[in-house]
Structure formats: C-alpha cells, structure tokens
Enzyme design. Structure first.
Site, PDB file in Angstrom:
ATOM      1  N   VAL A  61      41.894  43.154  32.210  1.00 31.90           N
ATOM      2  CA  VAL A  61      42.601  43.124  30.932  1.00 31.90           C
ATOM      3  C   VAL A  61      43.873  42.314  31.101  1.00 31.90           C
ATOM      4  O   VAL A  61      44.670  42.589  31.996  1.00 31.90           O
ATOM      5  CB  VAL A  61      42.943  44.571  30.496  1.00 31.90           C
ATOM      6  CG1 VAL A  61      43.752  44.579  29.210  1.00 31.90           C
ATOM      7  CG2 VAL A  61      41.670  45.393  30.336  1.00 31.90           C
ATOM      8  N   CYS A  62      44.084  41.320  30.253  1.00 31.79           N
ATOM      9  CA  CYS A  62      45.292  40.497  30.338  1.00 31.79           C
ATOM     10  C   CYS A  62      46.530  41.355  30.102  1.00 31.79           C
ATOM     11  O   CYS A  62      46.680  41.975  29.049  1.00 31.79           O
ATOM     12  CB  CYS A  62      45.256  39.373  29.311  1.00 31.79           C
ATOM     13  SG  CYS A  62      46.816  38.460  29.228  1.00 31.79           S
TER      14      CYS A  62
END
Lengths: 130, 118, 88, 130, 88, 118
Positions: free
Chosen positions: D78-79
């Site tokens: 997940v960024c």
C-alpha cells in the site's frame, strides 16, 4: 433569511466537491442565512475519518469542517450505513462490530439516512455537492 | 532499461489523478527509466499558464511540470487535437513539449514498455 | 418551478441539457467551467460559470454568453431559483 | 510461466475495479503464473482499512484480499503517501503523526511508491485496475 | 509492440480509440461492456468483451464482431500482447 | 408534503451510486413524500432483466426496483431516448414504469420540489 441544507457525496481525496461545499457553506453564512444540517453520504463520509493525514501543504478538509462546525454551531451528520462500510465508526459502532477502535472525528455525528429527509423537509433549499 | 509513458488525459483539480500520476512519473525517473509524458485530450488543460488553485485552498502542482526536463524526462508530447478542442494555442500553455498528432502519440504508446494513466 | 442546474463535470453536459427546460439556468462549477469558453446557446436558458473555478484553472477567455459569478452570487442564485439540481 | 504485478487505484466502495482485480488475480494463479506484487495506490488504498464493515450480504473486499494473500503468499503493498492522506496507518505512522490508533489490516504492508517501479521492472506484465 | 487496451468506462471510448494503433486490441470490462452491443469496426483491431461483466448486467445480444472471453482468457490475452494499457 | 424525484442516469455495478440513490428513495417513501423515479440515459440499463452480478460477488439490487410501487412510489418514468440508445425494447426491461420522452421528463423535474441524483 433562508434555511439551507447540504448533501455531500464527493470523495474528499479525489474530487473537488468537498472544497466547493466548504466555500459554499461559508458564503451561505456570510450572507446571513442558516445552515440546518450538512449531511455526508456515499464517499462524502470519508471526510469524517479523524485519522486522515493530508500532506502539510494541503488543506485538511476534516479539520476545516470541524472548525467551521464548532465556530458556527453547524450539524455535521454522517450516514451510518455509508460510514460503517467505509471504516468510519464511533465507539458504539466499533463495539457492536468488534472493531479495534473508533475512527470518527468528534465534530461529526453518525446517524441514519432519515436525517437527510428530515433536513430536506425543514429547509428552504437543499444543495448537493458530488 | 524498460521504458514508460505517462498519459495525462484529465483536466486539473476536479479529480486528484494529475498529481498522483505525476508522483509515479517522478519515481520512475529516480529509477532512470526512459520516460515519455503525453498530455492528451482534456489533459492539455493541465498545462494552462497562470493557474491559481490556491484561491480555493487547493495545491498548485502545475509548476512541477516545468521541472520534468530536470527530472530527466526526455520527451513531452502535447496532443494537437486536445489543444484545438479547447481553443488553446502554444502561447496559452507551459512551453515544455512538442505538439504531436494522434499518429505520433499512437507510436509512442506502442513503443514504450509500459503506459500508465490514472 | 424554475430550476438551477449545477454541473461539475464537462462530460455530462449533453445529458444535462436534455433535462433543462425553458426558464431554467445552468451554472458551471469545478471541471465543468471549461465549457464556458464556448457559446452553447440553448433554449434561452441563463448561463453562469463560477469565477473562482475559472481562476483556479487559468481560464480567462470565456464567451460573453456566460455570466461569471462568485460564491456569494452562487448562494443568491440558489435562492433566486425555486430549487437546484446538481447533475452528476 | 509469467510474472504479473497489479496496480490497483479503484475505489473499493464506489467502483467495480477491486472486484475485477480480485477475479483477475485468481485467474492468474489458476493458470500457474506468479504474482510478484499487488500495489494499491490512490483510492485503491482504502481497501486496506481494517475498520471497513460492509453489510453482511456484500463481499468484504478487505478480507477477500487478506485471505488470498495469506493462502497464496502474495505481497499486498500500500502506497504510504496515498494511505496516510486517507487515514490508513500502521502503528509506526500512527505514532509519528500523533494519531489515536492504527487502522491498516495486517495482511497489507505500507511502503513507498518505489515498490511499484521495482515491481514493474521485475515483472513480465503490469495490469492496472482503476 | 502490440498493445491490449482495457476499457472499463463507456464514456472514454472515443478517446481510447484515438490512441489505438493497427495491430492493437480492445477489451471491454465492467460498465464498458455495454459497448459490445454494436459493431464499432475500427482499424481492424481485435475486439473482446468480458463475458462475466455481460452476464452480470443481463446483456445477451452482443454484436458478432466482439469475441466474448472469460477471466482465464483475459489473463492469456495480457500475455498474447506485449503489454496492456488500462484506459481510465 | 414536499415532492421529490430521483434520477438514475448511470449503468449498474461499475459505480455504486445506483444502490445508494435507491436507499434515499426508500427513506423518502417512509416519510410519505410524493416520489417520482426517472431512469434517464444510461440509467435505463438498471432495468435490464436477468442481471446476475452475483457471479462477480456483487449484490443484485435490481429486484428492489420491482418493489417501488409497494413502497408507494407513484410514478416511474423510463427515458425513450435511453432505450433507443441502447437498442432496448420494453420486453428487455423490468415492467415497472411508463416510457417517457424528454419533454415529459423535463416537466417532472420542474414540478417536483427536489431532484436528486448520485
């Protein structure tokens, strides 16, 4: 003097609608009108997440709404069904759904969709921002 | 090294995708991938001069486009049909790339290893 | 009842115009303000565009058929018409 | 046998893209190919919120990804920038930003955008779902 | 390099076709499958539509120019072409 | 009592707005507001028979449209131009309303106190 309610469905992270609604609300108050209720629905409820941390050089929409609500005594109502689906919960809902913690900013209140209908019936105008 | 092109095809500010696509572009430049940036269709509006989103408390990221060359982005293409659709001429937009027709844009998309849009 | 149509996405213009009747008005906001470059002449409806959104996007050559308004006037418009419809 | 990575930007609450990506991932694995990484970006990161509570008769996308990741040993990345803005934080980020609690599902991992580029370079195919 | 264009929103069709070159292909998924009712005949590109999305929407009268494929074939297509572009 | 109309103008499942608009509609019916429901443009696709989104693990809400009359929704209008655009005839769609041209739809929108779309 007129009474306004707002329906906000705009995604606060990916759409301009919450910015527009905030400016519109300020303009309503500046003109001496009344805000009966601001109702957050669909992706609009995401703005009530108190864990939101926008970059320091961007507007914090959650805090902007909270500040306005406290200063001007405005009701910020969040649809509980839309919110639960999106991980926005208060203490009671967190317990009922066996979640680890609450996540709603205290300036916002979870309630049912009936609060939108009730606001429509009690206001001169309903303006939607999506 | 694999090459990548980024296609900006949406107007600025109404949606957040311009800034987010730009961030991927800068990251790929840090990996020294050969990069082409394309402004297609409504995306040419990203390049209008004198944007002032700060009056709406929205962050202005259009200046970062001017720095694309500094980040090693070799080619920037601006869709001629997009400019025409929006009645823009080169004087109205940031001077950061070449005007290109759809044939040239098609060729770039075909030639690069990845094409990303958001 | 006279209706103020609020449009925020230029893609939806033609569908929105289908729903507009004679005494109605159209207000462009957000990304839809890019429409204000052209004269869309339609059913003699009143045409408005939000100035703040034009400035934000650097658009300064709008067609004279569009009246440019600020947020204060936006609020007045919603009261001058019987209701507003945000065309999403 | 080929190596795939996915870039998912679709909003899990309002778009079909996460459903499509889940079906595509299953089909990739069924065909005997490898998933190098699934990278969540933009509104796609919202699926990593462990507080998400969809109605009982709807698919829980968060749990669906988590189940697949555990069973098939897949990396769900997940960024961190996109996530922080959207209130998806792990313990370290929660502390750094003085937040009351973490909110990320343990099957997902916060990391930088460089993980997307790295996945692009290490995979035969990148497929985007927006 | 032959490119597989993946389209999920029917509104974006014309812009997507602008970017497609001769040996490319177009795959319709999600809401875009409603396009498969018509023959769009364009540059002799190959035309595909995702069967699961058609069934989900109750659409059973697609034009013969579209090859209907399932998710397994979708994966094969991404490998049969040199790369995919999701046109958003 | 104030009246309200709901305009469904998007295809089903790609976006979640159909279900969410329907939920507001049902709530307004509980308050006994006079309600008109309009399926306009691509929204007519909401009414196609034999939808099976469950094969994608997506919930099927199209059946609720059949119950609109039970919920006291008086008028359901289906856009003739939308049907034509998608080559649909009345046999292809749920039999829950009347076909209407754009003039009739305009009149309904003008006559009701609120018009909501999502």
């Amino acid at each position: 003097m007129a009474t306004f309610s707002l329906l906000i469905t705009a995604n606060p992270y990916s759409n301009q609608g919450q910015y527009s609604a905030l400016e519109f609300t300020k303009a309503v108050l500046e003109a001496g009108h009344i805000i009966k209720r601001i109702f957050f629905y669909a992706d609009g409820v995401l703005v009530a997440n108190r864990l939101n941390c926008p970059p320091a050089d961007e507007l914090n929409l959650t805090k902007s709404w909270a500040k306005l609500a406290i200063e001007k005594d405005i009701e910020l109502t969040v649809c509980v069904t839309a919110a639960l689906k999106r991980g926005i919960v208060n203490q009671a809902e967190a317990e009922r759904n066996a979640l680890t913690s609450e996540s709603i900013d205290p300036a916002f209140e979870l309630s049912g969709l009936g609060q939108l209908t009730e606001a429509m019936l009690a206001s001169d105008r309903l303006v939607t921002f999506g | 090294m694999k090459s990548v092109c980024f296609i900006f095809n949406k107007p600025p500010y109404g949606q957040g995708s311009g800034k987010e696509l730009l961030d991927i572009c800068l990251m790929c430049s840090a990996f020294e991938m050969p990069i082409t940036v394309i402004f297609q269709g409504d995306g040419v509006l990203q390049l209008i001069e004198n944007q002032q989103p700060d009056i709406l408390n929205i962050k202005n990221y259009s200046k970062t486009f001017k720095a694309l060359k500094l980040y090693g982005v070799e080619t920037v293409l601006i869709d001629a049909a997009g400019l025409e659709k929006h009645q823009l001429v080169t004087e109205n937009i940031l001077n950061i790339g070449e005007i290109a027709n759809s044939k040239i844009i098609q060729n770039v998309i075909q030639k690069t290893d990845f094409s990303i849009m958001l | 009842m006279k209706t103020l149509f609020i449009l925020n996405n230029p893609t939806n213009l033609s569908a929105c115009l289908e729903a507009i009747a004679k005494e109605d008005a159209l207000l462009l906001i957000e990304d839809a303000v890019i429409i204000a470059r052209k004269n869309i002449e339609y059913k003699h409806i009143s045409l408005f565009a939000l100035k703040e959104d034009l400035i934000a996007r650097g658009i300064n050559n709008t067609d004279a058929s569009w009246e440019l308004i600020n947020y204060g006037k936006f609020v007045e418009l919603t009261l001058a018409f019987d209701k507003s419809v945000t065309w999403l």
